[in-house]
Design an enzyme around this catalytic site. Structure first.
Site, mmCIF file in Angstrom:
data_model
loop_
_atom_site.group_PDB
_atom_site.id
_atom_site.type_symbol
_atom_site.label_atom_id
_atom_site.label_comp_id
_atom_site.label_asym_id
_atom_site.label_seq_id
_atom_site.Cartn_x
_atom_site.Cartn_y
_atom_site.Cartn_z
ATOM 1 N N SER A 31 0.548 -9.875 -9.205
ATOM 2 C CA SER A 31 1.141 -10.881 -8.678
ATOM 3 C C SER A 31 0.701 -12.232 -9.060
ATOM 4 O O SER A 31 -0.444 -12.349 -9.253
ATOM 5 C CB SER A 31 1.195 -10.689 -7.173
ATOM 6 N N GLU A 82 2.512 4.006 -8.931
ATOM 7 C CA GLU A 82 1.881 3.231 -7.714
ATOM 8 C C GLU A 82 2.556 3.702 -6.622
ATOM 9 O O GLU A 82 2.231 3.712 -5.495
ATOM 10 C CB GLU A 82 1.901 1.784 -7.954
ATOM 11 N N GLU A 135 11.622 -3.468 0.955
ATOM 12 C CA GLU A 135 12.800 -3.819 0.635
ATOM 13 C C GLU A 135 13.285 -3.931 -0.686
ATOM 14 O O GLU A 135 14.422 -3.457 -1.248
ATOM 15 C CB GLU A 135 13.063 -5.527 0.914
#
Lengths: 390, 340
Positions: free
Chosen positions: A128, A244, A371
């Site tokens: 990220s 993951e 989500e």
């Protein structure tokens, strides 16, 4: 269809149980979010390696045990039942290693995997960025071509274990002219203690520096430390993401052990209603932990078993999304129920259930938010039309 | 360990799916609900030809022996296609009679099981653990009623009540009737029959949930609002994704229960499967209703047949409360769910 262990599988379980009983640290290690605790956990990785248990599913030539996925599930059940320490090598052993086994060169495997198995190199992940979270492909950190390799520049964040780890794997934009955002990315391995790297630990909810920001300014990565083809990093990263999200990051043993502890806690809680409060939630958590255990057995022994080991058996990254939604919600249900059972003591931060709850709270967020997982499930497993995320 | 259906078992499911898919089961359900049992009987005979009603009948009476895994496969398809009639009660009744035969009471088994396996006889069943009603007692060839340690052949039934599932027709068996067996064996056989009934109901629920999800996904792909298919919207997608997650993780529990039944287990696994399959199916029903909107709320649209079934199966043969109690009671004495 059966749930019987073969004599070999039963013997494997017994060996794991006996070894753990003989080698488990007599007192819990200091938390891995301190320099002292991290060192203790790294030493535990070495102990595991010496017993042949640090990377049970890897090939033996790299320091693994060559065990099957089912044997790994059994090992994990024993590991969590015994209450053994958290694994600081997890990002390497369970995420980077399967990626190297699938996309790495023989030279990379031979050079990188053995020290990973021994706990000498502890890996962090660097996906990220401040402006690239769920929309990972919009990342801006760059890899610029230089003589014999690449120069990394940019800002990575939420890098798990980076505060104390040695090296990291991440995605960088190497071909800025490429068409779609997913193109032109390169999967690179880089040092965390080197010129041009600054690591700033970030405290999670409970104040412990579990992850870190990483600032890169011209850190050099030789060609030998690029995984897969330069510019083709997205495909390589999706293989890591499959590991993951799926079975292999959060094994069922973790949850069956927690469910048993939850039942014991519930039995010991005698409220004014004689312990009937929260009974439904305890029963449901037990059932869901069992469901995940059986799902794991089916993945490990069914028709699609041993499909590369990446996504925890078969089905690839889309099927791993099913598991990720399920285990992350189960983890929360187990710990929230336990804290509610503890009554006024439930707010105290230093107990195992509270610590577990803080970790569980991150579950629906990390490894791709739930989500994003539901989008993947809907579009790739159910065949619903792609659409804007709205 | 090999915890997976084999190729033959998967093919058995596909064959039933194809056969029932071509049989217009919604019309048979509507006829059954309206008192016309003809199409349902035809369906029943075809299922018997495929071997479905011999899955819990010993070979000497024309069955295949007790095959819980195949029963799970078959009943998932029965649920997926909404097959009407006392399918669960017939299989559980067969288990009851078969068990009694093993315990020295072969009379009732000899009398009914060959016809059950051949698809010519339907059994209804009332057990104390499952409440006062017997399904389709007015059309069953035998209404088996257990009270305490007595098994009787009930002399008919009271008036048929309406179920939320139009395919289900509960009625109270009349008291009395000839005693078929008595003693401790009856109690034990009834407990085993109750486990099989809960198990087959769980499988039916799983199939119904799969059908509800499949229909909802189809609808979400076709139905256009705001200029795009509603399946484009994240709110719709996520609800459907959660429905799939629940069903995918209920299925291993059903298969685990099959293994447990085959090994003569205590029923914890069955309770877990019943709970999870029925909750997942009911949640699938709620999703289906929401995704279909008012269309799904109409009786004339076939979705209603599955919606009613998902609700009714939740209460049948052990509701969520009973299942949770069983799971924790048995965990207390010895943790059985997490065998090791």
């Amino acid at each position: 269809m059966d749930l019987d262990l073969t004599p070999a599988e039963a013997a494997f379980r017994s060996r794991a149980r006996a070894w753990l009983a003989a080698h488990l640290p007599p007192t819990p290690l200091a938390p891995p979010e301190t320099a002292e605790g991290f060192a203790a956990h790294r030493a535990w990785e070495r102990t595991l390696y010496e017993g042949g248990w640090s990377a049970v599913t890897w090939p033996r030539e790299y320091g693994g045990r060559g065990a099957s996925l089912l044997e790994w599930l059994l090992f994990e059940e024993e590991y969590h039942t015994a209450g053994a320490p958290a694994r600081v090598s997890q990002n390497g052993v369970q995420l980077l290693a399967p990626t190297l086994l699938e996309h790495g060169t023989p030279e990379q495997r031979a050079r990188l995997l053995p020290p990973m198995a021994r706990g000498e190199t502890v890996w962090a992940q660097a996906w990220s960025e401040p402006e690239a979270g769920s929309d990972l492909a919009s990342l801006r950190s760059s890899a610029r071509r230089t003589d014999g390799g690449w120069l990394l520049k940019g800002h990575k964040t939420w890098c798990s274990r980076a505060a104390f780890a040695d090296r990291a794997f991440g995605l960088f934009r190497s071909h800025p002219g490429a068409g779609r955002p997913h193109e032109g990315l390169t999967y690179a391995l880089f040092p965390l203690r080197a010129d041009g790297v600054r690591v700033r630990p970030v405290a999670r909810l409970d104040g412990r520096p579990v992850f870190a920001e990483v600032f890169l300014d011209g850190v050099f990565v030789p060609d030998a430390d690029v995984v897969g083809e330069p510019g083709q990093g997205w495909r390589v990263a999706m293989s890591t993401a499959g590991s993951e999200r799926g079975l292999t990051l959060r094994s069922p043993g973790r949850f069956t052990a927690a469910a048993r502890r939850l039942v014991a806690l519930w039995r010991a809680s005698t409220g004014p209603d004689g312990g009937t409060a929260l009974r439904d939630r305890v029963a449901d958590a037990v059932v869901r932990a069992r469901a995940y255990q059986l799902y794991g057995y089916a993945q490990a022994t069914g028709a699609g078993a041993d499909g590369g080991g990446g996504a925890g058996g078969s089905g690839g990254t889309a099927a791993a999304s099913l598991a990720k939604v399920f285990w992350s919600e189960l983890d929360l249900a187990l710990h929230e129920t336990a804290l509610d059972l503890l009554g006024p003591s439930g707010e105290l931060a230093d107990g195992p259930w509270a610590e577990g709850c803080v970790l569980a709270l991150a579950g629906p967020v990390y490894a791709g938010t739930n989500e994003i997982q539901r989008d993947v499930i809907a579009e790739r497993l159910l065949g619903l039309p792609k659409g804007r995320r709205r | 360990m090999r915890f997976a259906l084999d190729a033959e078992q998967r093919e058995f499911g596909r064959v039933l799916d194809r056969m029932l898919g071509a049989a217009d089961t919604p019309a048979a359900v509507r006829a059954w609900a309206g008192g016309d049992h003809g199409p349902g009987r035809v369906l029943w005979e075809r299922l018997a030809d495929a071997g479905v009603f011999g899955l819990a009948v010993a070979e000497k009476w024309g069955g295949a022996g007790l095959l819980p895994v195949e029963t799970a496969v078959a009943f998932t398809e029965l649920g997926r296609h909404c097959v009407p009639g006392p399918v669960v009660e017939t299989v559980a009744g067969a288990v009851l009679l078969g068990r009694l035969a093993e315990r020295g009471e072969p009379g009732p088994a000899e009398r009914w099981l060959p016809a059950v396996a051949a698809g010519r006889a339907r059994l209804s069943l009332a057990l104390p653990v499952a409440g006062p009603y017997a399904l389709d007692a007015d059309v069953a060839d035998a209404v088996l009623a257990v009270t305490g340690t007595e098994l009787r052949l009930a002399p008919g039934c009271g008036s048929v009540r309406r179920s939320l599932d139009p395919a289900r027709r509960p009625a109270r068996p009349r008291a009395g009737g000839p005693v078929l067996a008595r003693g401790r064996a009856v109690r034990e056989a009834a407990a085993e029959a109750a486990r099989w009934a809960a198990f087959a109901t769980a499988a039916q629920a799983l199939g119904a949930g799969r059908a509800l999800l499949a229909r909802s996904v189809e609808h979400a792909r076709r139905r256009v609002q705001f200029g795009v298919p509603i399946g484009t919207f994240q709110a719709v997608k996520h609800r459907l994704a959660d429905t799939l997650v629940a069903l995918e993780f209920a299925e291993p529990l059903l298969h685990g229960a099959a293994v447990e039944l085959g090994a003569g287990g205590a029923g914890t696994g069955v309770a877990a499967a019943k709970l999870a399959c029925c909750e997942a199916a009911y949640a699938a029903g709620r999703t289906a209703l929401q995704v279909h909107g008012a269309l799904g709320y109409t009786a004339e649209y076939d979705l209603s047949l599955w919606l009613g079934k998902a609700r009714a199966l939740r209460s049948a043969w052990g509701g969520p409360e009973e299942c949770r109690r069983r799971i924790l009671d048995q965990e207390e004495h010895r943790p059985r769910l997490f065998h090791e």
